[in-house]
Design an enzyme around this catalytic site. Structure first.
Site, PDB file in Angstrom:
ATOM      1  N   SER A  77      55.517  -1.502   6.305  1.00 59.00           N
ATOM      2  CA  SER A  77      54.509  -0.870   5.454  1.00 59.00           C
ATOM      3  C   SER A  77      54.992  -0.758   4.019  1.00 59.00           C
ATOM      4  O   SER A  77      56.183  -0.547   3.758  1.00 59.00           O
ATOM      5  CB  SER A  77      54.176   0.523   5.987  1.00 59.00           C
ATOM      6  OG  SER A  77      53.380   1.249   5.070  1.00 59.00           O
TER       7      SER A  77
ATOM      8  N   TYR B 245      55.594   8.827   8.600  1.00 60.07           N
ATOM      9  CA  TYR B 245      55.099   7.485   8.905  1.00 60.07           C
ATOM     10  C   TYR B 245      55.968   6.436   8.224  1.00 60.07           C
ATOM     11  O   TYR B 245      56.427   5.476   8.855  1.00 60.07           O
ATOM     12  CB  TYR B 245      53.647   7.340   8.448  1.00 60.07           C
ATOM     13  CG  TYR B 245      53.145   5.916   8.500  1.00 60.07           C
ATOM     14  CD1 TYR B 245      52.838   5.317   9.723  1.00 60.07           C
ATOM     15  CD2 TYR B 245      52.990   5.168   7.339  1.00 60.07           C
ATOM     16  CE1 TYR B 245      52.391   4.008   9.784  1.00 60.07           C
ATOM     17  CE2 TYR B 245      52.545   3.853   7.391  1.00 60.07           C
ATOM     18  CZ  TYR B 245      52.251   3.282   8.608  1.00 60.07           C
ATOM     19  OH  TYR B 245      51.821   1.980   8.656  1.00 60.07           O
TER      20      TYR B 245
END
Length: 348
Positions: free
Chosen positions: A140, A165
């Protein structure tokens, strides 16, 4: 090839599976169908792949694609994953399964560790035990965290994440390198930048904004609109993933242990940014959406949210150099495709 796609009922996993099936690969799709967002959207994606009766609880749903089967399972279920790998003998694995969402990780961090860390560990170990040597996986852009140097380069160090995350995605990259080093598994991590398009996630800005505008509700514009994102259309993302699947990572013969490159290794390990390589302001995105919908948005300007970043900008020069990657979908074209799908799916 025979390819396992985890997260196959998700936004990117669905589109990737469809592409692979249409070019003739044998695909096994896996997803736990969690309720982070509307499960009906996930089931409808599966229906597009011809999955029959996907709401039944038994595993191994059939499809009108002869080369596709879907399995409802969770990558954090070690026993099930081990059995699947032992039975299927995959040529390649693309792990897109994860608990998504930067903001939700502030509310429920434990589920991110279970899915994104424990689950990824199960995938790595299953690859080792079954002899799979070709693993690609979703990282990500959020791992860049406090780094404000633009554009983001894979040569940058990424040590200051601002959400759980993002921290789990950083962990995935480190775990992947370890397995590449110890067991020779070719691992390639793709740092996705803001992906949009048909069948997108309801918790992402394009869906939230479109729903609010068409319903006459105000949209929330964070950081008073002073944000930019490397908005990337889904087809351009899929083309990059497929290039990586087809060309597993190889060792970097020029790797310097005195000045190590974070994106490569003496092991078969690579990290790539995958984005549009052309950031746009949030306000430009909103204006394009307004023009396509032919309706102005009512805007509520708000402060920056915890865990968020002001700007993302992908340097994809490595992906261009190694695979001739060329994102080609303009924002106008991408938004038009998205709005057409949205109206067909939701406005009936």
């Amino acid at each position: 090839m025979k390819i396992l796609v985890t997260g196959a009922a998700g936004f990117i996993g669905f589109h990737l599976s469809k592409f692979l099936l249409q070019r003739g690969d044998e695909v096994v799709g896996l997803d736990n169908i969690n309720d982070y967002y509307d499960v009906n959207l996930k089931y409808d994606r599966l229906k597009e792949l011809g999955v029959v009766s996907p709401k039944e609880e038994e595993m191994g749903y059939s499809s009108y694609y002869e080369n596709y089967r879907f399995m409802k399972a969770d990558i954090s279920d070690r026993e099930t994953i081990d059995r699947l790998f032992e039975e299927e003998k995959f040529d390649a694995v693309c792990n897109l399964a994860a608990q998504a969402g930067v903001r939700y990780s502030l509310e429920n961090p434990h589920i991110y560790i279970q899915s994104n860390v424990v689950g990824f560990m199960n995938i790595l170990e299953a690859c080792r035990q079954s002899g799979v040597k070709n693993l690609s996986y979703a990282s990500s852009s959020s791992i860049y965290g406090l780094n404000s140097s633009q554009p983001f380069k894979t040569s940058d160090h990424t040590d200051h994440q601002v959400s759980i995350y993002a921290a789990t995605k950083k962990s995935n990259e480190m775990m992947a390198h370890t397995y590449a080093h110890l067991y020779g598994i070719a691992t390639t991590g793709l740092r996705f930048f803001t992906v949009y398009g048909p069948w997108g996630r309801p918790d992402m800005a394009p869906m939230l904004f479109t729903d609010a505008i068409l319903s006459g509700r105000a949209i929330k514009v964070f950081n008073h609109g002073k944000m930019s994102r490397d908005f990337t259309y889904i087809d351009d993302i899929v083309s990059g993933i497929v290039k990586v699947i087809d060309h597993p990572a190889t060792p970097n013969s020029k790797f310097d242990t005195n000045n190590p490159d974070p994106s490569s290794s003496l092991a078969p390990y690579r990290i790539y940014n995958i984005g549009n390589n052309a950031p746009l302001s949030l306000m430009t995105f909103i204006e394009t959406l307004e023009d396509t919908l032919d309706k102005k948005a009512t805007k509520t300007y708000m402060q920056m949210q915890d865990g968020d970043v002001v700007s993302t900008y992908a340097d994809v020069s490595d992906l261009i150099q190694d695979f001739d990657y060329q994102p080609s979908t303009s924002l106008d074209e991408g938004i038009a495709n998205f709005v057409s799908w949205y109206k067909n799916y939701y406005v009936r």
